[in-house]
Design an enzyme around this catalytic site. Sequence first.
Site, mmCIF file in Angstrom:
data_model
loop_
_atom_site.group_PDB
_atom_site.id
_atom_site.type_symbol
_atom_site.label_atom_id
_atom_site.label_comp_id
_atom_site.label_asym_id
_atom_site.label_seq_id
_atom_site.Cartn_x
_atom_site.Cartn_y
_atom_site.Cartn_z
ATOM 1 C CG ASP A 41 -1.900 -55.375 28.076
ATOM 2 O OD1 ASP A 41 -1.535 -55.627 29.240
ATOM 3 O OD2 ASP A 41 -2.735 -56.073 27.463
ATOM 4 C CB SER A 82 -4.699 -58.798 29.010
ATOM 5 O OG SER A 82 -3.645 -58.077 29.611
ATOM 6 C CB THR A 135 -5.823 -56.168 24.364
ATOM 7 O OG1 THR A 135 -5.264 -56.366 25.666
ATOM 8 C CG2 THR A 135 -6.505 -54.820 24.292
ATOM 9 C CD GLU A 249 -2.779 -54.863 23.546
ATOM 10 O OE1 GLU A 249 -2.965 -55.209 24.719
ATOM 11 O OE2 GLU A 249 -2.582 -55.679 22.614
ATOM 12 C CG ASP A 296 -5.008 -54.240 29.929
ATOM 13 O OD1 ASP A 296 -4.086 -53.481 30.340
ATOM 14 O OD2 ASP A 296 -4.774 -55.317 29.346
ATOM 15 C CG HIS A 297 -3.967 -55.063 33.712
ATOM 16 N ND1 HIS A 297 -2.586 -55.103 33.681
ATOM 17 C CD2 HIS A 297 -4.382 -55.868 32.712
ATOM 18 C CE1 HIS A 297 -2.207 -55.909 32.722
ATOM 19 N NE2 HIS A 297 -3.271 -56.390 32.100
HETATM 20 ZN ZN LIG Z 1 0.040 -58.992 31.891
#
Ligand SMILES: [Zn+2]
Length: 359
Positions: A41, A82, A135, A249, A296-297
């Site tokens: 994440d 997220s 997530t 995760e 995710d980013h």
């Molecule tokens: Zn964040």
Amino acid sequence: MKKVFFLFLSLIFLVGCTSKGEQSNCSKTRKPKNVIYLIGDGMGLNQLYAGMTANGGTLNIERCTHTGLAKTYSANSYITDSAAGGTALATGSKTNNGMIGMNADSVAVKSVLSDAEEAGMATGLVATVRITHATPASFYAHQISRNMYEEIAADMLTSGVDFFVGGGRKNFEVRKDSLNYSDSLRNVDYNIVYSIDSVQAPVLLPFGALCADSDMPQARERGNFLPQAVDLAIKSLDARADGFFLMVEGSQIDYQGHGNNTEGVVDEVLDFDRAIKVALDFAERDGETLVVITADHETGGMTIMNGSYADSTVVAQFNTGGHTGTMVPIYSFGPCADQFTGIMENTDIPTRIKTALGF
Ligand SMILES: [Zn+2]
């Protein structure tokens, strides 16, 4: 001579391009039996490179044979959160920021984990935050808001998830409706525990560990929790004969990015990389396991300003306390790893995993 050399170079380039498709390691005869899907994440390329530099210039993730890039924007925002990011990576649908396991029209969409469950595979989730956090929730829950933690916890009961380890005990047990979802899960044969320290692998499924009231502590105080949980998950899920799907995760790289804390980012990345080692070691031995690692980013707009492999030091700056819109890297290993190269939408990743599994 120059011309001949150029021609030679062009030939190498052409051969290189065409042989990639021909040598695909993904076919009817070589499909993965298991999938381990690891999501860092907030782990952009610079978070990873900070960890790599602080580790003397190398990480376990480098054992992955293929790399790609994913676009992360959500249905309603150039900058994803997220929830939309997790939903994209879990279900193959872009959705609005904040939404869990639903498309932008608020219709529930199935995750690759649910497809695996229906296909008879064993399924698992491991996170270092609440197991109800955005997530992991995107893989089993369907809620209009990521903040509906108690509703998300209730969705676990009907999810069919065979194994989960993370935090979030209070979302199951200290609730506005006074229900106790740990007891509800026990009533349908789950073994629910509150620590994995003395748990021997393999555990009987279904199994759930709620190891903190909310999120787990940060990496520095968490010890070996994440790699240990991944090892327990793999040994327990692999004991079932029909293959498994496991999502892991590295949740708190994001938190340290929000805090613009370079040391914290490095600690979380190195912890995630130790979990990646457990996954890759298994995949290497097993030969039938596809490992896909992505994010995710990116969080923080982290930039590496200086560093030293020799001293294991890294100097970074941050541009924001929030997320950024940059593409994130994808790494893969094992059967069908070659399907995760090039530039793609984040939604293409679960779609390609499904195709690899023959769904
Ligand atoms: Zn964040």
